[in-house]
Write a protein that holds these residues in place. Structure first.
Motif, PDB file in Angstrom:
ATOM      1  N   PRO A   1       0.825  -1.213   0.000  1.00  0.00           N
ATOM      2  CA  PRO A   1       0.000   0.000   0.000  1.00  0.00           C
ATOM      3  C   PRO A   1       0.855   1.256   0.000  1.00  0.00           C
ATOM      4  O   PRO A   1       1.801   1.386   0.765  1.00  0.00           O
TER       5      PRO A   1
ATOM      6  N   GLN B   1      -4.149   5.596  -2.183  1.00  0.00           N
ATOM      7  CA  GLN B   1      -4.593   4.241  -1.874  1.00  0.00           C
ATOM      8  C   GLN B   1      -6.078   4.060  -2.194  1.00  0.00           C
ATOM      9  O   GLN B   1      -6.484   3.057  -2.775  1.00  0.00           O
ATOM     10  N   ALA B   2      -6.869   5.059  -1.812  1.00  0.00           N
ATOM     11  CA  ALA B   2      -8.306   5.015  -2.059  1.00  0.00           C
ATOM     12  C   ALA B   2      -8.601   5.022  -3.555  1.00  0.00           C
ATOM     13  O   ALA B   2      -9.444   4.266  -4.045  1.00  0.00           O
TER      14      ALA B   2
ATOM     15  N   ASP C   1       0.375   7.521   0.823  1.00  0.00           N
ATOM     16  CA  ASP C   1      -0.722   8.474   0.730  1.00  0.00           C
ATOM     17  C   ASP C   1      -2.080   7.757   0.719  1.00  0.00           C
ATOM     18  O   ASP C   1      -2.382   6.997  -0.193  1.00  0.00           O
ATOM     19  N   PRO C   2      -2.926   8.003   1.727  1.00  0.00           N
ATOM     20  CA  PRO C   2      -4.227   7.330   1.789  1.00  0.00           C
ATOM     21  C   PRO C   2      -5.149   7.716   0.636  1.00  0.00           C
ATOM     22  O   PRO C   2      -5.996   6.917   0.232  1.00  0.00           O
TER      23      PRO C   2
END
Lengths: 237, 237
Positions: free
Chosen positions: A164, A171-172, A167-168
């Motif tokens: 992963p 990722q999203a 940076d979220p």
DNA sequence: ACCTGAACACCGTTCAAGT
DNA sequence: ACCTGAACACCGTTCAAGT
């Protein structure tokens, strides 16, 4: 004055070379294990190794000998199914200790004595358990690499570390793209999260491994009970 | 006079590089496939390749893309079991065309689009066949590398060519030694000679492959019929 | 935009020589 | 009997330059 500060260098021998190679592979990985690097580790010039192993291939064969000998012998006084199960799971423990073992076992084609010993005693479990030689033959093939405690995994989390992105948001977005392009992959990967923590994914692997192993063992049992033989088997195309 | 004898060299592109790499690996084997040799094959300097693939790893990923795309799409209007069976056997045909594919597939850890497409559509067969997402997950794991048409074989005749030594006396002595040291290995290897000719050992391999595949498929069917789920499964140690 | 040349830091392995 | 040194024929890849 004659005896200078040179350490009383331990004499090299085949076993010391193999043990060092296994240790080095454990530490730095198999792709970083070169004859030159191994020699350096042993405080010796590369060519010194060639007195103890003919070449790199023989070194790898020797390393396989070392680790296969680490697998537990068959349990005495156990039912065939338990005995095979224990043996395979012991092989799996060995593999977890030596992460490089999988690819090396896969690549080896020569059967060294330790490998033959392992096969011989595993075959013995089936024969002693009432399997015909015929059925034992096929059952050994069906086990395949699972006998060494591994199978080629398709979603191999451990082989794909740090997947992963940090940076979220990225990722999203990635997840969203996956969901659109590969909805079914996403569906089944989320379906069977029998372990909530990301940390202990080793348990997950074990669950999958045992799932397939038991499926095969149950199948073997059924064939044995039905007195299966290859000549009676109808080959449907 | 300006236009000399230099051939109107076809412009290099990613696809031409990948196709050439696949072809070269087919011809000379994967261990002989180097960036330098591939460049030579394309009549180009080694560094020219790096404009089209980032490095050798990406070249290998690209080669996987090419060959995975050769696998037949799922059969429409077929029962799940037949559909999976056909798919896997089609993958196996691909593998026989590209003997190097096995080791490369084993070594790859990144999932390229063609690989994901293959997974996605295979999963689709199970889901459409009434498998829960949960069971499909485990069943995909159990298939493992068999999904690509191979399994690690222990007695891999094809990987071990020209095994028997020329001298029949040496061969007999070797057999005798095997019989004493490894009687059970000998027993089961002679037991299941479902093909008398040494020539057509490809059939043998196929028999073993289908034996294990069908054993698994039958197991999958049974679990599906029993509404198996991972939460209801008791994990026996 | 694409290809080239020279160079760097590695490999496994042979051969002739040292102790 | 065991280890060494120098060399050979390879690798993958970077960097600066050419067209």
């Amino acid at each position: 004055m004659a005896q200078v500060l040179v350490a009383p260098r331990v004499r090299l021998n085949r076993d010391r070379v193999l043990q060092a190679a296994v240790g080095l592979a454990d530490q730095v990985g198999i792709e970083a294990l070169s004859m030159r690097r191994l020699a350096e580790e042993l405080g010796v010039v590369p060519m010194a190794l060639y007195k103890h192993v003919a070449n790199k291939d023989e070194l790898l064969d020797g390393m396989v000998e070392v680790i296969v000998a680490e697998i537990d012998p068959p349990a005495r006084d156990a039912e065939w199914k338990t005995a095979v199960r224990l043996r395979v799971l012991s092989a799996r423990q060995m593999l977890l200790r030596h992460p490089w073992a999988r690819s090396v076992l896969e690549s080896r084609t020569t059967h060294t004595p330790a490998v033959l010993d392992y096969l011989e005693s595993t075959i013995g479990i089936f024969l002693a358990g009432g399997f015909s030689a015929d059925l034992t033959h096929h059952v050994m093939h069906a086990l395949g690499s699972r006998m060494w405690g591994f199978t080629q995994e398709l979603f191999d989390a451990s082989a794909d570390p740090a997947r992963p992105p940090a940076d979220p948001a990225v990722q999203a977005a990635q997840m969203q793209a996956m969901a659109e392009r590969y909805p079914q992959i996403l569906q089944i990967s989320s379906a069977a999260a029998h372990d909530d923590s990301v940390v202990a994914h080793g348990c997950d692997d074990r669950f999958e491994f045992e799932f397939a192993l038991d499926l095969l063992l149950d199948g073997f049992e059924r064939l044995r009970a039905a007195d299966w033989s290859s000549s009676s088997a109808t080959r449907t195309a």
